[in-house]
Design a protein around this motif. Structure first.
Motif, mmCIF file in Angstrom:
data_model
loop_
_atom_site.group_PDB
_atom_site.id
_atom_site.type_symbol
_atom_site.label_atom_id
_atom_site.label_comp_id
_atom_site.label_asym_id
_atom_site.label_seq_id
_atom_site.Cartn_x
_atom_site.Cartn_y
_atom_site.Cartn_z
ATOM 1 N N TRP A 78 -1.908 -1.180 3.785
ATOM 2 C CA TRP A 78 -1.056 -1.600 4.891
ATOM 3 C C TRP A 78 -1.130 -0.591 6.039
ATOM 4 O O TRP A 78 -1.464 0.578 5.845
ATOM 5 C CB TRP A 78 0.401 -1.723 4.436
ATOM 6 N N ASP A 129 -2.974 -2.383 -2.267
ATOM 7 C CA ASP A 129 -2.508 -2.998 -1.027
ATOM 8 C C ASP A 129 -2.652 -1.961 0.079
ATOM 9 O O ASP A 129 -2.036 -0.886 0.018
ATOM 10 C CB ASP A 129 -1.050 -3.450 -1.147
ATOM 11 N N LEU A 188 6.229 -2.787 -2.677
ATOM 12 C CA LEU A 188 6.001 -3.321 -1.331
ATOM 13 C C LEU A 188 7.317 -3.647 -0.626
ATOM 14 O O LEU A 188 7.461 -3.420 0.589
ATOM 15 C CB LEU A 188 5.114 -4.561 -1.405
ATOM 16 N N GLU A 243 0.105 -6.149 7.079
ATOM 17 C CA GLU A 243 -0.303 -6.240 5.684
ATOM 18 C C GLU A 243 -1.781 -6.612 5.592
ATOM 19 O O GLU A 243 -2.269 -7.459 6.335
ATOM 20 C CB GLU A 243 0.539 -7.284 4.953
ATOM 21 N N ARG A 252 4.459 -4.016 -8.372
ATOM 22 C CA ARG A 252 3.863 -4.201 -7.047
ATOM 23 C C ARG A 252 4.873 -4.814 -6.085
ATOM 24 O O ARG A 252 5.046 -4.331 -4.950
ATOM 25 C CB ARG A 252 2.628 -5.096 -7.157
#
Length: 383
Positions: free
Chosen positions: A185, A183, A268, A290, A264
């Motif tokens: 970000w 991910d 997050l 995101e 995960r």
């Protein structure tokens, strides 16, 4: 050794590899590669569809009356890396190179495509997926959103990647989770700028950002079990241009890797809560941007074992490793494996520089091995 491995047109596969290596394109810019691929597939008798997921190509070949439908996938995009290796077929495009081996993945699948079209020793539907934008984790979602599985139904989908550090030519298989979710970000902190001599008139986002960088490091060390794995990396911290100016904003760019869906979610959520708390403590505004949601790459255990058996039959037991290694790197093939059962394997690239390194070089002895594996998968699944 199978008949395919003996009779493959290895010179043709190498020619594809050299051409693609010399003409790299970044994510969603792979029009030249797509045109090259589509032209070859049409020449060999495939039904070709271009423009899936912007620059993706699918070649379909149906033989006989078999009901089984499979997909073989290769990635086509390059990296914004200046190639340092002095190769006779080096990249012709300044600042762009295939330093991850996607050109080789495509060449191997093209080699298998030509052989399978000529021999037609299978019964069922073969879908060849040439996917863009793997490096930014966006190509597979784009092709799926463009109706990949509705337009080309598949019962199982397969992928393969070369891996430096593993013995050259050996195939590695692992059922279950094998690659992490990523991910990416961006966090923007907004304060009030000021002259460096008057900090009391500012609300300093740089100081808040520095605190946030350190606080984010506690997520893994104090929330993830030692037997689990996760990474939270701040790869960029952008704030200000001059030493005597307190900036208005500070931007952090993050990359997280997690191996379990529940890990995960926790990581997050912790990023969100720590960012909010830090912003409140330093009286700055914040925005979390995101990116493409990540996914853990999970191999179907039953289908993985079938592929292990196929590979052993083709190459011998000593060339097949199972269970193989797992990695904290990420792959957007994970999104395919969420839709249909998937099997993703690694082919060893030997003692070379790692992927994404300017000195990375793909071992060309792997080209016929990868092509032969694809042929064996097609011929065994589509009986």
């Amino acid at each position: 050794m199978t008949e395919a491995l003996k009779t493959l047109d290895q010179a043709s596969i190498e020619q594809h590899f050299h051409y693609l290596h010399q003409h790299p394109s970044l994510a969603f810019e792979e029009t030249q590669a797509a045109s090259y691929i589509a032209g070859l597939l049409r020449e060999w008798g495939y039904e070709v569809t271009e423009g899936i997921g912007k620059t993706g190509v699918v070649g379909r070949l149906k033989v006989g009356d078999g009901q089984m439908r499979i997909g073989l996938r290769a990635d086509t995009d390059a990296l914004p890396v200046q190639e340092a290796a002095d190769l006779p077929y080096k990249s012709k495009i300044e600042g762009k190179s295939h330093t991850c081996g996607h050109d080789a993945h495509t060449a191997m699948l093209l080699g298998a495509a030509e052989y399978l079209a000529k021999t037609r020793n299978f019964n069922g539907t073969l879908n060849l997926i040439f996917q863009p934008a793997e490096e930014i984790m966006a190509g597979a979602p784009a092709m799926i959103a463009d109706g990949l599985f509705e337009r080309f139904p598949m019962d199982v989908v397969f992928g393969m990647h070369n891996m430096p550090g593993l013995p050259t030519g050996k195939l590695h298989f692992t059922g279950g989770p094998i690659m992490a979710a990523v991910d990416n970000w961006e966090i923007v902190l907004t304060g009030v700028g000021s002259h460096g001599s008057m900090p009391e008139k500012s609300i300093d986002p740089l100081v808040a950002g520095a605190s946030l960088v350190m606080s984010l490091q506690t997520i893994v060390s104090r929330n993830v079990a030692p037997m689990d794995a996760a990474v939270v990396s701040v790869g960029a911290f952008l704030a200000g241009d001059a030493g005597n100016v307190i900036p208005q904003t500070a931007t952090l760019r993050l990359s997280t890797r997690t191996r379990k869906p529940e890990t995960r979610e926790m990581v997050l959520n912790k990023i969100k809560s720590i960012t909010k708390a830090t912003a409140e403590a330093y009286n700055v505004g914040f925005e979390i941007r995101e990116g493409q949601p990540g996914a853990v790459l999970i191999n179907d255990a039953e289908q993985t074992q079938i592929c292990v058996d196929i590979a052993r039959k083709v190459f011998g037991d000593e060339q097949v490793v199972t269970p193989g290694p797992t990695f904290m790197g990420s792959e957007d093939f994970a999104f395919y494996a969420q839709k249909v059962p998937g099997v993703y394997c690694f082919i060893g690239n030997g003692n070379t520089a790692n992927v994404h390194h300017p000195m990375y070089v793909f071992d060309k002895s792997n080209l016929p091995v990868g092509a032969a594996y694809w042929i064996a998968v097609a011929e065994n699944y589509l009986k």
